[in-house]
Design an enzyme around this catalytic site. Structure first.
Site, PDB file in Angstrom:
ATOM      1  N   THR A  46     -17.058  13.405   7.834  1.00  0.00           N
ATOM      2  CA  THR A  46     -17.110  12.022   7.371  1.00  0.00           C
ATOM      3  C   THR A  46     -18.497  11.785   6.782  1.00  0.00           C
ATOM      4  OG1 THR A  46     -17.196   9.728   8.141  1.00  0.00           O
ATOM      5  CG2 THR A  46     -17.558  11.390   9.800  1.00  0.00           C
ATOM      6  N   GLY A  47     -18.566  10.866   5.839  1.00  0.00           N
ATOM      7  CA  GLY A  47     -19.839  10.621   5.157  1.00  0.00           C
ATOM      8  C   GLY A  47     -19.571  10.468   3.679  1.00  0.00           C
ATOM      9  N   GLY A  86     -18.536  11.530   0.390  1.00  0.00           N
ATOM     10  CA  GLY A  86     -17.715  12.673   0.015  1.00  0.00           C
ATOM     11  C   GLY A  86     -18.374  13.596  -0.986  1.00  0.00           C
ATOM     12  N   GLY A 104     -12.422  12.180  -3.151  1.00  0.00           N
ATOM     13  CA  GLY A 104     -13.505  12.471  -2.208  1.00  0.00           C
ATOM     14  C   GLY A 104     -13.345  13.833  -1.575  1.00  0.00           C
ATOM     15  N   ASP A 105     -14.080  14.030  -0.487  1.00  0.00           N
ATOM     16  CA  ASP A 105     -14.079  15.326   0.202  1.00  0.00           C
ATOM     17  C   ASP A 105     -12.845  15.549   1.063  1.00  0.00           C
ATOM     18  OD1 ASP A 105     -15.164  13.114   1.704  1.00  0.00           O
ATOM     19  OD2 ASP A 105     -15.669  14.530   3.289  1.00  0.00           O
ATOM     20  N   THR A 165     -14.020   6.645   7.591  1.00  0.00           N
ATOM     21  CA  THR A 165     -12.994   7.688   7.464  1.00  0.00           C
ATOM     22  C   THR A 165     -12.581   8.088   8.877  1.00  0.00           C
ATOM     23  OG1 THR A 165     -13.935   8.509   5.412  1.00  0.00           O
ATOM     24  CG2 THR A 165     -12.729  10.111   6.742  1.00  0.00           C
ATOM     25  N   ARG A 183     -11.223   8.542  -8.480  1.00  0.00           N
ATOM     26  CA  ARG A 183     -12.252   9.332  -7.784  1.00  0.00           C
ATOM     27  C   ARG A 183     -11.614  10.060  -6.592  1.00  0.00           C
ATOM     28  NH1 ARG A 183     -14.288   9.191  -2.215  1.00  0.00           N
ATOM     29  NH2 ARG A 183     -16.464   9.830  -2.232  1.00  0.00           N
TER      30      ARG A 183
HETATM   31  N1  GLY Z   1     -15.764  10.888   3.191  1.00  0.00           N
HETATM   32  C1  GLY Z   1     -14.860  10.041   2.567  1.00  0.00           C
HETATM   33  C2  GLY Z   1     -15.046   9.940   1.124  1.00  0.00           C
HETATM   34  O1  GLY Z   1     -16.170  10.017   0.640  1.00  0.00           O
HETATM   35  O2  GLY Z   1     -14.082   9.786   0.432  1.00  0.00           O
END
Ligand code: GLY
Length: 305
Positions: free
Chosen positions: A225-226, A228, A205-206, A175, A203
């Site tokens: 980042t990581g 989500g 994410g964060d 990301t 889906r």
């Molecule tokens: N951090 C990006 C995601 O999990 O979508």
């Protein structure tokens, strides 16, 4: 006084990608710096820095985004403006080159915060954004390989996403994000991603959710980042901003926010932060976070992975 920090994702970076990753975050931070140096806004700097990484297939954002289980690219992006608590985001967007630009348009041209899927696509069309195929051959080949392994049962079950990612960190790719403060003292944070490999269609994410992957207030801003799902459950960027409101500087807020994730659900996490005094911070719990930063006090950017 200005500062900008960018990230290109957390977790394992294959040795053959290290050079391209370092070059990519360096180019991004220099692009952002060129805006700030000329007296431009942190909004323009963050958008340009992220656009540079969206165009670089090394990173999991824009061109080079990872594929869903069904072999599609569905991208998420967000931008947050600290002084006004404004936020614009898109999720599940396909076939455009710069999701971060569209996220900014949601903030500046609509009364909404987040547009998803077909609606986001229609908004892009209305804004005159041309179609662009973000799927690269390299990602398509990785997708075939991962999907095959997954279907053979090598990669665990879907409900065990955390275990899957721990066992196969190569599923988690970079990301991208940027946080900047301009001469006017305005802090802006932005994030853009293709999400995680083999995610289910739909889906989210964060990245596009305020306080999860992206957030900014009058005290500072953060991009994470990581995995989500972990960022959403811990609201890592909101936590970092709260720490700054309580008086921590950017580095204290970054370290504190990652410690909070470690002390609760322990998912893979990385974060970059800028506070309203212009200091920068970054932290991660994987040992690797591709990043670069520069301030008006520095001659050259610092880059690390
Ligand atoms: N951090 C990006 C995601 O999990 O979508």
């Amino acid at each position: 006084m200005y500062s900008i920090i960018v990230h290109g994702g957390v977790g394992r970076i294959p040795p053959e990608k290290e050079e391209a990753t370092i070059a990519g975050v360096r180019s991004a931070v220099l692009a952002g710096q060129s805006v700030l140096k000329g007296g431009g806004s942190s909004m323009d700097a963050v958008e340009l820095a992220i656009s540079v990484m969206e165009d670089d297939p090394t990173f999991n954002a824009g061109t080079g985004s990872v594929l869903t289980f069904d072999g599609e690219v569905e991208m998420d992006a967000a931008m947050a403006h600290g002084p006004t608590l404004s936020f614009g985001a898109v999720t599940g967007i396909r076939n455009i080159r710069h999701p971060i630009a569209l996220a900014r348009m949601v903030m500046e041209k609509t009364d909404h915060v987040l547009l998803q899927g077909a609606g986001a696509q229609e908004f892009a069309r209305m804004m005159g954004i041309p179609a662009h195929n973000p799927v690269t051959e390299e990602r398509r080949m990785q997708w075939r390989d991962y999907r095959e392994r997954f279907l053979r049962g090598d990669a665990g079950d879907w409900p065990k996403l955390r275990a899957l990612m721990r066992e196969h960190p190569e599923f988690l790719h970079g990301t991208v994000g940027a946080v900047a403060i301009d001469e006017q003292g305005e802090v802006v944070a932005g994030t853009s991603t293709g999400g995680v490999f083999l995610k289910l269609l739909g889906r989210v994410g964060d990245t596009p959710l305020p306080g999860a992957g992206t957030y900014a207030t009058g005290f500072g801003g953060a991009s994470s980042t990581g995995i989500g799902e972990g960022m959403m459950r811990t609201l890592i960027t909101k936590t970092a901003c709260d720490f700054m409101r309580l008086g921590l500087d950017a580095q204290g807020a970054a370290s504190g926010a990652v410690s909070m994730v470690d002390n609760t659900i322990g998912t893979q996490a990385g974060i970059i932060v800028v506070d309203c005094r212009g200091s920068v911070g970054f932290a991660n719990n994987t040992g690797r976070l591709a990043h670069a930063y520069v301030t008006s006090e520095m001659d050259e950017p610092r880059v690390g992975i």
